[in-house]
Write an enzyme that holds these catalytic residues in place. Structure first.
Site, mmCIF file in Angstrom:
data_model
loop_
_atom_site.group_PDB
_atom_site.id
_atom_site.type_symbol
_atom_site.label_atom_id
_atom_site.label_comp_id
_atom_site.label_asym_id
_atom_site.label_seq_id
_atom_site.Cartn_x
_atom_site.Cartn_y
_atom_site.Cartn_z
ATOM 1 N N GLY A 7 0.821 -1.221 0.000
ATOM 2 C CA GLY A 7 0.000 0.000 0.000
ATOM 3 C C GLY A 7 0.848 1.261 0.000
ATOM 4 N N ILE A 8 2.049 1.157 -0.549
ATOM 5 C CA ILE A 8 2.977 2.307 -0.527
ATOM 6 C C ILE A 8 2.446 3.471 -1.371
ATOM 7 C CG2 ILE A 8 4.413 1.572 -2.508
ATOM 8 C CD1 ILE A 8 6.885 2.412 -0.758
ATOM 9 N N GLY A 10 -0.526 4.650 -1.291
ATOM 10 C CA GLY A 10 -1.633 5.320 -0.617
ATOM 11 C C GLY A 10 -1.150 6.486 0.235
ATOM 12 N N ASP A 12 -0.786 6.859 3.664
ATOM 13 C CA ASP A 12 0.216 6.604 4.707
ATOM 14 C C ASP A 12 1.549 6.179 4.099
ATOM 15 O OD1 ASP A 12 -1.785 7.218 6.444
ATOM 16 O OD2 ASP A 12 -2.002 5.207 7.303
ATOM 17 N N LEU A 81 0.115 -1.957 4.819
ATOM 18 C CA LEU A 81 -0.855 -0.853 4.745
ATOM 19 C C LEU A 81 -1.905 -1.092 3.665
ATOM 20 C CD1 LEU A 81 1.627 2.191 4.890
ATOM 21 C CD2 LEU A 81 0.636 0.908 6.794
ATOM 22 N N ALA A 82 -1.638 -2.009 2.747
ATOM 23 C CA ALA A 82 -2.555 -2.184 1.609
ATOM 24 C C ALA A 82 -3.921 -2.647 2.091
ATOM 25 C CB ALA A 82 -1.988 -3.192 0.620
ATOM 26 N N ALA A 83 -4.947 -1.962 1.605
ATOM 27 C CA ALA A 83 -6.315 -2.350 1.941
ATOM 28 C C ALA A 83 -7.274 -1.565 1.070
ATOM 29 C CB ALA A 83 -6.618 -2.028 3.413
ATOM 30 N N THR A 126 -7.870 -0.398 12.720
ATOM 31 C CA THR A 126 -8.599 0.869 12.611
ATOM 32 C C THR A 126 -9.586 1.088 13.759
ATOM 33 O OG1 THR A 126 -10.320 1.969 11.300
ATOM 34 C CG2 THR A 126 -10.188 -0.395 11.075
ATOM 35 N N GLU A 128 -12.436 2.036 13.281
ATOM 36 C CA GLU A 128 -13.740 1.570 12.791
ATOM 37 C C GLU A 128 -14.135 0.240 13.452
ATOM 38 O OE1 GLU A 128 -16.150 2.705 10.699
ATOM 39 O OE2 GLU A 128 -15.151 4.627 10.463
ATOM 40 N N TYR A 150 -15.986 -2.841 5.794
ATOM 41 C CA TYR A 150 -14.569 -2.498 5.968
ATOM 42 C C TYR A 150 -14.109 -2.897 7.371
ATOM 43 C CZ TYR A 150 -10.575 0.513 7.105
ATOM 44 O OH TYR A 150 -9.359 0.979 7.551
ATOM 45 N N LYS A 154 -11.367 -5.719 8.769
ATOM 46 C CA LYS A 154 -10.223 -5.410 9.639
ATOM 47 C C LYS A 154 -10.296 -6.207 10.945
ATOM 48 C CE LYS A 154 -7.853 -2.289 7.239
ATOM 49 N NZ LYS A 154 -6.408 -2.300 6.985
ATOM 50 N N HIS A 180 -6.883 9.498 10.178
ATOM 51 C CA HIS A 180 -5.799 10.455 9.955
ATOM 52 C C HIS A 180 -5.814 10.850 8.490
ATOM 53 C CE1 HIS A 180 -4.340 6.305 10.075
ATOM 54 N NE2 HIS A 180 -3.565 6.620 9.053
HETATM 55 P P1 NAP Z 1 -5.163 4.357 1.175
HETATM 56 O O1 NAP Z 1 -4.697 5.724 0.855
HETATM 57 O O2 NAP Z 1 -6.513 3.923 0.700
HETATM 58 O O3 NAP Z 1 -4.069 3.334 0.606
HETATM 59 C C1 NAP Z 1 -4.321 1.969 0.504
HETATM 60 C C2 NAP Z 1 -3.313 1.375 -0.444
HETATM 61 O O4 NAP Z 1 -3.552 -0.043 -0.514
HETATM 62 C C3 NAP Z 1 -3.408 1.908 -1.869
HETATM 63 O O5 NAP Z 1 -2.096 2.161 -2.305
HETATM 64 C C4 NAP Z 1 -4.019 0.750 -2.643
HETATM 65 O O6 NAP Z 1 -3.607 0.674 -3.966
HETATM 66 C C5 NAP Z 1 -3.431 -0.431 -1.880
HETATM 67 N N1 NAP Z 1 -4.168 -1.675 -2.118
HETATM 68 C C6 NAP Z 1 -5.482 -1.904 -1.887
HETATM 69 N N2 NAP Z 1 -5.795 -3.164 -2.229
HETATM 70 C C7 NAP Z 1 -4.650 -3.742 -2.683
HETATM 71 C C8 NAP Z 1 -4.334 -5.020 -3.208
HETATM 72 N N3 NAP Z 1 -5.265 -5.976 -3.300
HETATM 73 N N4 NAP Z 1 -3.053 -5.271 -3.589
HETATM 74 C C9 NAP Z 1 -2.096 -4.309 -3.504
HETATM 75 N N5 NAP Z 1 -2.343 -3.059 -3.018
HETATM 76 C C10 NAP Z 1 -3.608 -2.791 -2.626
HETATM 77 O O7 NAP Z 1 -5.132 4.108 2.744
HETATM 78 P P2 NAP Z 1 -4.284 4.878 3.878
HETATM 79 O O8 NAP Z 1 -5.095 6.022 4.362
HETATM 80 O O9 NAP Z 1 -2.899 5.081 3.408
HETATM 81 O O10 NAP Z 1 -4.309 3.801 5.047
HETATM 82 C C11 NAP Z 1 -3.287 2.809 5.141
HETATM 83 C C12 NAP Z 1 -3.836 1.631 5.921
HETATM 84 O O11 NAP Z 1 -4.281 2.075 7.205
HETATM 85 C C13 NAP Z 1 -5.050 0.953 5.291
HETATM 86 O O12 NAP Z 1 -4.948 -0.420 5.554
HETATM 87 C C14 NAP Z 1 -6.235 1.535 6.025
HETATM 88 O O13 NAP Z 1 -7.326 0.654 6.023
HETATM 89 C C15 NAP Z 1 -5.625 1.716 7.400
HETATM 90 N N6 NAP Z 1 -6.218 2.789 8.208
HETATM 91 C C16 NAP Z 1 -6.297 4.045 7.703
HETATM 92 C C17 NAP Z 1 -6.828 5.058 8.483
HETATM 93 C C18 NAP Z 1 -6.919 6.474 7.964
HETATM 94 O O14 NAP Z 1 -7.647 7.270 8.574
HETATM 95 N N7 NAP Z 1 -6.196 6.820 6.920
HETATM 96 C C19 NAP Z 1 -7.260 4.785 9.786
HETATM 97 C C20 NAP Z 1 -7.127 3.490 10.279
HETATM 98 C C21 NAP Z 1 -6.590 2.506 9.482
HETATM 99 P P3 NAP Z 1 -4.549 1.151 -5.180
HETATM 100 O O15 NAP Z 1 -4.225 2.574 -5.406
HETATM 101 O O16 NAP Z 1 -4.143 0.240 -6.293
HETATM 102 O O17 NAP Z 1 -5.973 0.952 -4.747
#
Ligand code: NAP
Length: 341
Positions: A7-8, A10, A12, A81-83, A126, A128, A150, A154, A180
């Site tokens: 998830g690089i 995304g 985070d 981080l990927a999700a 999370t 959530e 979602y 998780k 965040h």
């Molecule tokens: P994000 O911006 O949605 O990034 C998620 C990344 O995961 C994207 O690069 C996405 O790639 C990649 N991904 C999704 N499915 C994949 C797959 N099957 N194979 C490979 N890559 C995949 O999320 P974030 O805000 O950075 O959050 C990072 C992590 O923390 C996530 O797991 C999220 O659920 C968790 N989290 C986030 C928050 C928040 O508020 N931000 C809070 C709690 C937990 P694509 O571009 O190809 O879709």
């Protein structure tokens, strides 16, 4: 030290990559291939950081791919981080959410167990998970009561990592992170939708911002502060689970008001429910749209991050007003360069 980040591309991933680079890590990242070969937020990184990352194109649902990368690289640290991270989309597409968030996490757990059991592994859980929380504020002992696909995915993820940690003596730490945000947050998330909408209005747009539940209560922090907490979790002597948040809660309505304040607009609210609007000098700037209401809302979030404060010495550095300012200012600057869409 070598780190592998799923998830690089995304939000985070953007901040974590910069943190790891500043600490001289060898950085590997997994990105899903798409037809335009877009690299998401990686494209926004300074050249000298991006050029240091070795990208592995693949999907975490592909067990063979995941295992072969982990076997070959044997990273010291793995940040998973990927999700599929968008709650609204998870109601529309629960199966693909489960696929990535449960299946993908299981693939990574199995790979670490089978081919790289010394790897220290961070799992992105999370707030959530708390759903309709049994208590406020929420900490590591608050029961999980998920209310959307979602969060359910998780829940399966965190129980998988906890089980693998105990059963196979792996170093896996779970971050139970509250919302965040940042200037590179996906545009579909409410915080960014607001900051982009306000920036467009500042640049002359007449389109009101369309939102769902204005009364949803969140604990919002800045992503850059939170990735530091992730890194700290993997520097401990033993693996553990930690809540990270700000300890302050705000409604979506508060976020909207704070964002408009950045451009010197004081909003007035009129009407109620689906007919509620935010206006200024007779002009409608915010509307509620049924399209963005969720079948079930998660509610009343506020973090008790005292464990992280005590054990990691972690604290958020950016407050709510500063976060809103960063986001609105960045979107105004970006639109200034790009022009109004
Ligand atoms: P994000 O911006 O949605 O990034 C998620 C990344 O995961 C994207 O690069 C996405 O790639 C990649 N991904 C999704 N499915 C994949 C797959 N099957 N194979 C490979 N890559 C995949 O999320 P974030 O805000 O950075 O959050 C990072 C992590 O923390 C996530 O797991 C999220 O659920 C968790 N989290 C986030 C928050 C928040 O508020 N931000 C809070 C709690 C937990 P694509 O571009 O190809 O879709």
């Amino acid at each position: 030290m070598k780190a592998l980040v799923t998830g690089i591309s995304g939000q985070d991933g953007y901040f974590l990559t910069q943190l790891l680079k500043s600490r001289k890590y060898e950085i590997h990242g997994i990105i899903r291939r798409n037809s335009s070969m877009g690299t998401g937020t990686m494209a926004l990184l300074p050249d000298e950081v991006r050029d240091e990352v070795e990208i592995h194109y693949g999907d975490i649902n592909d067990a063979h791919f995941v295992t072969s990368i982990i076997a070959r690289e044997k990273p010291d640290e793995l940040y998973h981080l990927a999700a599929q991270s968008f709650v609204g989309y998870s109601f529309q597409n629960p199966f693909s959410t489960y696929d990535s968030n449960i299946g993908g996490t299981l693939n990574i757990c199995n790979a670490v167990k089978d081919v790289s059991s010394d790897t220290r592994f961070y799992f992105a859980a999370t707030s959530e998970l708390f759903g309709h929380p049994a208590q406020t504020p929420q900490n590591e002992n608050t029961p999980f009561l998920p209310r959307n696909p979602y969060a359910i995915s998780k829940l399966a993820g965190i129980w998988t990592t906890r089980t693998y940690r105990d059963a196979y003596k792996l170093f896996i730490s779970n971050g139970i992170l509250f919302n965040h945000e940042s200037e590179v947050r996906g545009p579909e998330f409410v915080s960014r939708k607001i900051s982009i909408g306000v920036a467009k209005i500042y640049r002359g747009s007449n389109n009101p911002i369309l939102l769902g539940n204005l009364n949803a209560v969140k604990d919002w922090g800045y992503s850059k502060d939170y990735v530091y907490g992730m890194w700290q979790m993997l520097q401990q002597d033993t693996p553990d689970d930690f809540v990270l948040g700000t300890g302050e809660s705000h409604t979506v309505r508060d976020f909207v008001e704070a964002a408009f304040k950045e451009i010197d607009i004081g909003l007035e609210w009129k009407g109620s429910g689906l007919n509620e609007v935010g206006i200024c000098n007779g002009r409608t700037l915010v509307k509620v749209s049924k399209e963005f209401l969720r079948p079930l809302e998660s509610e009343n979030y506020r973090a008790d991050y005292s464990k992280a404060k005590k054990k990691l010495k972690w604290e958020p550095k950016t407050n709510f007003q500063q976060l809103v300012k960063i986001m609105v200012r960045n979107d105004i600057a970006r639109l200034g360069k790009a022009g109004l869409e």
